[in-house]
Design an enzyme around this catalytic site. Sequence first.
Site, PDB file in Angstrom:
ATOM      1  N   HIS A 138      43.051  38.251  40.153  1.00 59.28           N
ATOM      2  CA  HIS A 138      41.949  39.135  39.759  1.00 59.28           C
ATOM      3  C   HIS A 138      42.305  40.004  38.554  1.00 59.28           C
ATOM      4  O   HIS A 138      41.418  40.570  37.907  1.00 59.28           O
ATOM      5  CB  HIS A 138      41.549  40.025  40.939  1.00 59.28           C
ATOM      6  CG  HIS A 138      40.108  40.435  40.929  1.00 59.28           C
ATOM      7  ND1 HIS A 138      39.448  40.841  39.782  1.00 59.28           N
ATOM      8  CD2 HIS A 138      39.191  40.498  41.927  1.00 59.28           C
ATOM      9  CE1 HIS A 138      38.193  41.139  40.085  1.00 59.28           C
ATOM     10  NE2 HIS A 138      38.013  40.941  41.373  1.00 59.28           N
ATOM     11  N   ASP A 144      26.513  24.416  32.078  1.00 65.84           N
ATOM     12  CA  ASP A 144      26.048  23.112  31.588  1.00 65.84           C
ATOM     13  C   ASP A 144      27.231  22.239  31.183  1.00 65.84           C
ATOM     14  O   ASP A 144      27.822  22.417  30.125  1.00 65.84           O
ATOM     15  CB  ASP A 144      25.111  23.322  30.390  1.00 65.84           C
ATOM     16  CG  ASP A 144      24.534  22.014  29.868  1.00 65.84           C
ATOM     17  OD1 ASP A 144      24.776  20.960  30.491  1.00 65.84           O
ATOM     18  OD2 ASP A 144      23.848  22.043  28.831  1.00 65.84           O
TER      19      ASP A 144
END
Length: 493
Positions: free
Chosen positions: A165, A419
């Site tokens: 993180h 995409d």
Amino acid sequence: MGQPTVIPLHSQDDTWMNRGIALDFTVKFDQVLDPEHLRRSLDRLLEIGDWRKLGARLRLNASGQLEYHMPDRYDAQYPGFTYSTTTHSGYLNTSSDACAPALPRKPKIRYPTIFQPAASNLDAILHRPDSPTKLEDWIYTDRPQLNIHIATFADATLVTLTWLHTLMDASGRASLLKAWSAIVCGREHTVPPFHGFSDDPLADVTAKPPLEWFIRLPWLLIAIQWLFPVLTWIRALCELVRYPAYETRLVCVPGAMVTGMREQAMQELAAGDTSAAAAAANPPFVSESDIIVAWWSHCILRCGRPSCDQPITILNNFNIRAVFPGRFPPSAAYIGNAWLMAYTNLRCGQVLGQPVSHLALKIRKSLLDQRSKEQIYDYAYVQREGIRSAKGGFLSSMGLADSVIHCSNWHQARFFDVDFSAAVVGSGGDDDSRRDPAFGRPSLIIPTVHCRWPSMMNLGSVIGKDAGGDWWLMWQLKKGVWREMETQLAGMR
């Protein structure tokens, strides 16, 4: 290769909390992707300007602070990311292969549906056995920050990213995936510049003590930040003793249901506004995200059956980049951590005694009030003094464990819009499949969190809205609560 560039981690990255959390982020595509196309594209991204920072190695210096060590370029001997692939001959979506039942298969749903298990039974598929899960897996090896594993099947592909993180939050992850997909689809010219290579945009935000009264935290909690974490941990440990078994599951909520709840909420709020003039000038507003967080909180509380007087705290993570456009140019990508939590404090009776619209508006108001610059300066200082040094421990974990619902809302990151269509095997041409909005885009997202401390209950994420308009959540609840939740949701049919 020469001496590496050494950069200290930014103030909001090297925190005690971030050091203790590693994440797996698995994205499922219902097409076969070319792993080599994805690898080359990510390689290319790390060659563009300051994007090379993504390949830096984490190191712990003599002062106990984390810093990045990076070369001027990457090659086969010193790659910018760890990359592995596995190929399965079977079908993932249609077969009875041993791995297939472990993944949720979403039909056209009409009611909220719980899918179990999540990623816990998929480890052998989603990543290699040596995949990193803790800080030491990075600082004591020559491992890059990003670990990528791609599993291909005859009809689908699973792409798993793993990182600590300290590298990035949800918004940073969105920027990374958007830049990566731009290169995959031949749009390298749209890759934004990398922001914050060595300069910390938030370096001075935590530099001064708070000057105004907090909306979120009464001064008493700040004054006793040494005592507060002890009480929090005692309560959390009591919860683990009483309810040692908990599960993380995925939940899919029909988009039509969320839309209907929001329309009803807007009508209720408009009807409840007694001042027509005020309503016309500033009509009440809640988003679909507000609605789904409020509705899910209602569901959790109904399962827990707390008393009407029990205090309830709903924590809602929010991105602070937009609050400081001068520090975070909208045209650039900031890969790092820049988030805080908005607090909504109520009594259980105030929540369950009112419709979902009431709580949704409270959540929206808390977010608007607490993301002002002044409030961010104040709370960031306290968070740094608490979380970074561990003096305040989890200042976010207010109240009893049962009364805290912690939500990380990722909807604005638009992860379901990633995409990768140009990487679909045999994707040439402009046929009907390429015009499908789901083509080359995620059909399922499975996040997995590896914590080095006992995890808190009632913790989860709103993953977002898929191409079909349905909403996905990932949540951690007690097993008994999940059983009651299944009964509760079945009653909505």
